[in-house]
Design a protein around this motif. Sequence first.
Motif, PDB file in Angstrom:
ATOM      1  N   VAL A  41     -24.781 -11.855 -50.892  1.00 29.68           N
ATOM      2  CA  VAL A  41     -24.148 -11.779 -52.205  1.00 29.68           C
ATOM      3  C   VAL A  41     -24.469 -10.409 -52.782  1.00 29.68           C
ATOM      4  O   VAL A  41     -25.636  -9.996 -52.817  1.00 29.68           O
ATOM      5  CB  VAL A  41     -24.673 -12.882 -53.148  1.00 29.68           C
ATOM      6  CG1 VAL A  41     -24.025 -12.761 -54.529  1.00 29.68           C
ATOM      7  CG2 VAL A  41     -24.404 -14.253 -52.548  1.00 29.68           C
ATOM      8  N   ILE A  42     -23.416  -9.686 -53.215  1.00 22.23           N
ATOM      9  CA  ILE A  42     -23.639  -8.338 -53.751  1.00 22.23           C
ATOM     10  C   ILE A  42     -23.078  -8.236 -55.161  1.00 22.23           C
ATOM     11  O   ILE A  42     -22.179  -8.995 -55.553  1.00 22.23           O
ATOM     12  CB  ILE A  42     -23.019  -7.247 -52.853  1.00 22.23           C
ATOM     13  CG1 ILE A  42     -21.487  -7.338 -52.883  1.00 22.23           C
ATOM     14  CG2 ILE A  42     -23.551  -7.335 -51.439  1.00 22.23           C
ATOM     15  CD1 ILE A  42     -20.796  -6.155 -52.228  1.00 22.23           C
ATOM     16  N   THR A  43     -23.613  -7.303 -55.903  1.00 21.35           N
ATOM     17  CA  THR A  43     -23.097  -7.007 -57.248  1.00 21.35           C
ATOM     18  C   THR A  43     -22.731  -5.534 -57.298  1.00 21.35           C
ATOM     19  O   THR A  43     -23.492  -4.678 -56.833  1.00 21.35           O
ATOM     20  CB  THR A  43     -24.155  -7.316 -58.319  1.00 21.35           C
ATOM     21  OG1 THR A  43     -25.356  -6.603 -58.021  1.00 21.35           O
ATOM     22  CG2 THR A  43     -24.447  -8.791 -58.395  1.00 21.35           C
ATOM     23  N   LYS A  44     -21.520  -5.231 -57.880  1.00 15.97           N
ATOM     24  CA  LYS A  44     -21.096  -3.835 -57.976  1.00 15.97           C
ATOM     25  C   LYS A  44     -21.707  -3.161 -59.187  1.00 15.97           C
ATOM     26  O   LYS A  44     -22.238  -2.056 -59.106  1.00 15.97           O
ATOM     27  CB  LYS A  44     -19.569  -3.752 -58.033  1.00 15.97           C
ATOM     28  CG  LYS A  44     -19.040  -2.336 -57.954  1.00 15.97           C
ATOM     29  CD  LYS A  44     -17.530  -2.321 -57.812  1.00 15.97           C
ATOM     30  CE  LYS A  44     -17.022  -0.887 -57.661  1.00 15.97           C
ATOM     31  NZ  LYS A  44     -15.548  -0.844 -57.520  1.00 15.97           N
ATOM     32  N   LYS A  45     -21.639  -3.836 -60.322  1.00 14.65           N
ATOM     33  CA  LYS A  45     -22.240  -3.316 -61.537  1.00 14.65           C
ATOM     34  C   LYS A  45     -23.109  -4.418 -62.120  1.00 14.65           C
ATOM     35  O   LYS A  45     -22.624  -5.520 -62.411  1.00 14.65           O
ATOM     36  CB  LYS A  45     -21.170  -2.912 -62.554  1.00 14.65           C
ATOM     37  CG  LYS A  45     -20.200  -1.843 -62.055  1.00 14.65           C
ATOM     38  CD  LYS A  45     -20.868  -0.488 -61.896  1.00 14.65           C
ATOM     39  CE  LYS A  45     -19.858   0.567 -61.469  1.00 14.65           C
ATOM     40  NZ  LYS A  45     -20.483   1.884 -61.266  1.00 14.65           N
ATOM     41  N   ARG A  46     -24.367  -4.120 -62.295  1.00 19.96           N
ATOM     42  CA  ARG A  46     -25.274  -5.157 -62.787  1.00 19.96           C
ATOM     43  C   ARG A  46     -24.879  -5.634 -64.182  1.00 19.96           C
ATOM     44  O   ARG A  46     -24.974  -6.812 -64.502  1.00 19.96           O
ATOM     45  CB  ARG A  46     -26.708  -4.627 -62.802  1.00 19.96           C
ATOM     46  CG  ARG A  46     -27.265  -4.404 -61.399  1.00 19.96           C
ATOM     47  CD  ARG A  46     -28.707  -3.979 -61.453  1.00 19.96           C
ATOM     48  NE  ARG A  46     -29.227  -3.744 -60.114  1.00 19.96           N
ATOM     49  CZ  ARG A  46     -30.473  -3.338 -59.863  1.00 19.96           C
ATOM     50  NH1 ARG A  46     -31.304  -3.115 -60.865  1.00 19.96           N
ATOM     51  NH2 ARG A  46     -30.866  -3.156 -58.632  1.00 19.96           N
ATOM     52  N   ILE A  54     -20.172 -10.837 -48.744  1.00 23.03           N
ATOM     53  CA  ILE A  54     -19.881 -10.266 -47.420  1.00 23.03           C
ATOM     54  C   ILE A  54     -20.342 -11.282 -46.388  1.00 23.03           C
ATOM     55  O   ILE A  54     -21.553 -11.526 -46.247  1.00 23.03           O
ATOM     56  CB  ILE A  54     -20.621  -8.939 -47.178  1.00 23.03           C
ATOM     57  CG1 ILE A  54     -20.302  -7.927 -48.275  1.00 23.03           C
ATOM     58  CG2 ILE A  54     -20.298  -8.368 -45.806  1.00 23.03           C
ATOM     59  CD1 ILE A  54     -21.107  -6.651 -48.165  1.00 23.03           C
ATOM     60  N   PRO A  55     -19.425 -11.963 -45.699  1.00 21.27           N
ATOM     61  CA  PRO A  55     -19.837 -12.866 -44.627  1.00 21.27           C
ATOM     62  C   PRO A  55     -20.664 -12.100 -43.578  1.00 21.27           C
ATOM     63  O   PRO A  55     -20.363 -10.933 -43.274  1.00 21.27           O
ATOM     64  CB  PRO A  55     -18.511 -13.371 -44.042  1.00 21.27           C
ATOM     65  CG  PRO A  55     -17.523 -13.179 -45.133  1.00 21.27           C
ATOM     66  CD  PRO A  55     -17.966 -11.945 -45.864  1.00 21.27           C
ATOM     67  N   ILE A  67     -26.702  -1.366 -45.704  1.00 22.08           N
ATOM     68  CA  ILE A  67     -25.894  -2.284 -44.900  1.00 22.08           C
ATOM     69  C   ILE A  67     -24.499  -1.663 -44.779  1.00 22.08           C
ATOM     70  O   ILE A  67     -23.894  -1.278 -45.794  1.00 22.08           O
ATOM     71  CB  ILE A  67     -25.806  -3.670 -45.550  1.00 22.08           C
ATOM     72  CG1 ILE A  67     -27.187  -4.341 -45.511  1.00 22.08           C
ATOM     73  CG2 ILE A  67     -24.765  -4.550 -44.844  1.00 22.08           C
ATOM     74  CD1 ILE A  67     -27.231  -5.704 -46.179  1.00 22.08           C
ATOM     75  N   VAL A  68     -24.006  -1.544 -43.561  1.00 20.26           N
ATOM     76  CA  VAL A  68     -22.742  -0.839 -43.304  1.00 20.26           C
ATOM     77  C   VAL A  68     -21.668  -1.837 -42.864  1.00 20.26           C
ATOM     78  O   VAL A  68     -21.912  -2.665 -41.966  1.00 20.26           O
ATOM     79  CB  VAL A  68     -22.928   0.254 -42.227  1.00 20.26           C
ATOM     80  CG1 VAL A  68     -21.614   0.997 -41.988  1.00 20.26           C
ATOM     81  CG2 VAL A  68     -24.034   1.233 -42.640  1.00 20.26           C
ATOM     82  N   ILE A  69     -20.469  -1.730 -43.492  1.00 18.34           N
ATOM     83  CA  ILE A  69     -19.314  -2.540 -43.109  1.00 18.34           C
ATOM     84  C   ILE A  69     -18.133  -1.598 -42.830  1.00 18.34           C
ATOM     85  O   ILE A  69     -18.184  -0.405 -43.139  1.00 18.34           O
ATOM     86  CB  ILE A  69     -18.939  -3.551 -44.198  1.00 18.34           C
ATOM     87  CG1 ILE A  69     -18.588  -2.823 -45.498  1.00 18.34           C
ATOM     88  CG2 ILE A  69     -20.066  -4.542 -44.412  1.00 18.34           C
ATOM     89  CD1 ILE A  69     -18.107  -3.750 -46.599  1.00 18.34           C
ATOM     90  N   ASP A  70     -17.034  -2.132 -42.259  1.00 15.13           N
ATOM     91  CA  ASP A  70     -15.878  -1.290 -41.902  1.00 15.13           C
ATOM     92  C   ASP A  70     -15.102  -0.824 -43.121  1.00 15.13           C
ATOM     93  O   ASP A  70     -14.926   0.367 -43.344  1.00 15.13           O
ATOM     94  CB  ASP A  70     -14.932  -2.042 -40.960  1.00 15.13           C
ATOM     95  CG  ASP A  70     -15.458  -2.076 -39.534  1.00 15.13           C
ATOM     96  OD1 ASP A  70     -16.206  -1.144 -39.170  1.00 15.13           O
ATOM     97  OD2 ASP A  70     -15.129  -3.035 -38.804  1.00 15.13           O
ATOM     98  N   VAL A  75     -15.294  -7.050 -48.395  1.00 13.70           N
ATOM     99  CA  VAL A  75     -15.977  -7.751 -49.476  1.00 13.70           C
ATOM    100  C   VAL A  75     -14.999  -8.732 -50.114  1.00 13.70           C
ATOM    101  O   VAL A  75     -13.883  -8.373 -50.482  1.00 13.70           O
ATOM    102  CB  VAL A  75     -16.500  -6.747 -50.534  1.00 13.70           C
ATOM    103  CG1 VAL A  75     -17.173  -7.491 -51.673  1.00 13.70           C
ATOM    104  CG2 VAL A  75     -17.452  -5.767 -49.892  1.00 13.70           C
ATOM    105  N   GLU A  76     -15.416  -9.992 -50.241  1.00 13.50           N
ATOM    106  CA  GLU A  76     -14.550 -11.053 -50.752  1.00 13.50           C
ATOM    107  C   GLU A  76     -15.106 -11.649 -52.054  1.00 13.50           C
ATOM    108  O   GLU A  76     -16.304 -11.601 -52.326  1.00 13.50           O
ATOM    109  CB  GLU A  76     -14.446 -12.181 -49.717  1.00 13.50           C
ATOM    110  CG  GLU A  76     -13.788 -11.773 -48.418  1.00 13.50           C
ATOM    111  CD  GLU A  76     -12.268 -11.858 -48.482  1.00 13.50           C
ATOM    112  OE1 GLU A  76     -11.741 -12.211 -49.564  1.00 13.50           O
ATOM    113  OE2 GLU A  76     -11.618 -11.581 -47.462  1.00 13.50           O
ATOM    114  N   LYS A  77     -14.191 -12.231 -52.823  1.00 12.25           N
ATOM    115  CA  LYS A  77     -14.606 -13.010 -53.977  1.00 12.25           C
ATOM    116  C   LYS A  77     -15.122 -14.374 -53.519  1.00 12.25           C
ATOM    117  O   LYS A  77     -14.730 -14.874 -52.461  1.00 12.25           O
ATOM    118  CB  LYS A  77     -13.429 -13.205 -54.942  1.00 12.25           C
ATOM    119  CG  LYS A  77     -12.991 -11.932 -55.626  1.00 12.25           C
ATOM    120  CD  LYS A  77     -11.845 -12.230 -56.582  1.00 12.25           C
ATOM    121  CE  LYS A  77     -11.397 -10.967 -57.300  1.00 12.25           C
ATOM    122  NZ  LYS A  77     -10.290 -11.237 -58.258  1.00 12.25           N
ATOM    123  N   VAL A  78     -15.970 -14.972 -54.300  1.00 12.45           N
ATOM    124  CA  VAL A  78     -16.565 -16.262 -53.933  1.00 12.45           C
ATOM    125  C   VAL A  78     -15.485 -17.313 -53.733  1.00 12.45           C
ATOM    126  O   VAL A  78     -15.553 -18.122 -52.787  1.00 12.45           O
ATOM    127  CB  VAL A  78     -17.575 -16.722 -55.015  1.00 12.45           C
ATOM    128  CG1 VAL A  78     -18.158 -18.083 -54.664  1.00 12.45           C
ATOM    129  CG2 VAL A  78     -18.673 -15.695 -55.185  1.00 12.45           C
TER     130      VAL A  78
END
Length: 277
Positions: A41-46, A54-55, A67-70, A75-78
């Motif tokens: 679970v990530i947050t863009k702006k606290r 990110i699965p 952490i590196v992704i393509d 990144v998906e919404k819940v």
Amino acid sequence: MEKPSKKALSLPVLSVHEGEHLGQVKSIVIDPVSKVVAAFVITKKRWLKEEKIIPFYRVNQIGDHAIVIDKAGTVEKVANLPQISKLMKNPMPIINSRVVSTSGKLLGHVEEFWFDETGKITKYEIGGKLTEGLWKGKILLSGEDVVTIGKDVVMVADGAENRLISGDNHIQKTMSDLKTATGKIWGSTVETSQKLGHAIVSSINKLAEEERKEKQASEELPPEEPIVEKEEIYEEEIPEEELTNAEIPEKDLILLDDETPEQQEEPQENTSPPKET
């Protein structure tokens, strides 16, 4: 390569295609049935409190610093991932959960866990009274011993306490080996202490006997009189002339030949005329 869960928290998430900083890892979603890491679970702006997911299978690399992704689209919404959303509604925190064996033995609590490149949880760090005083450092429980990851308790197989492993300096030593070694060390320590105690008692008895003999010998001998050095008195030599001219007090006159004072009277002069021849 195995990664510690606490190391993954707060790591930035970067996309390769956009070169964009997408946010930071806020928490880890666990699948308790498969015993794997399901997503981050990530947050863009606290300050916006916006959460996205990110699965784990979409993660390229988990490095020491990011952490590196393509793509950013990874990144998906819940709401878009109902299965992961369901896990988030009933989270399994693992950290601080009690560790109990199926026979009812409390081993401690989880302080950390590790996962591999597939997301599988490989080992758990255990803390608590069982490990205190026995080992210093990390005490690890293999992921193979975990039966159930629950909301409050992590259940492990019976006898798992004997398979705990020291994680420091890559020493692979189980708790059962430690108990055996500790027993030998304790036995050796007791034996050494007993020998030392006997030696100390023997020395004390020997000193006491010597002191008794010395005291007995001193009581049998008469006390020695202290030696007093006599001072030699030297008469002062008086010159002969002074002796002849010295006036001798009357009281110091010595009577010779037992003569009486009458005998010592001076002879009277003969005043009679000499006889004619």
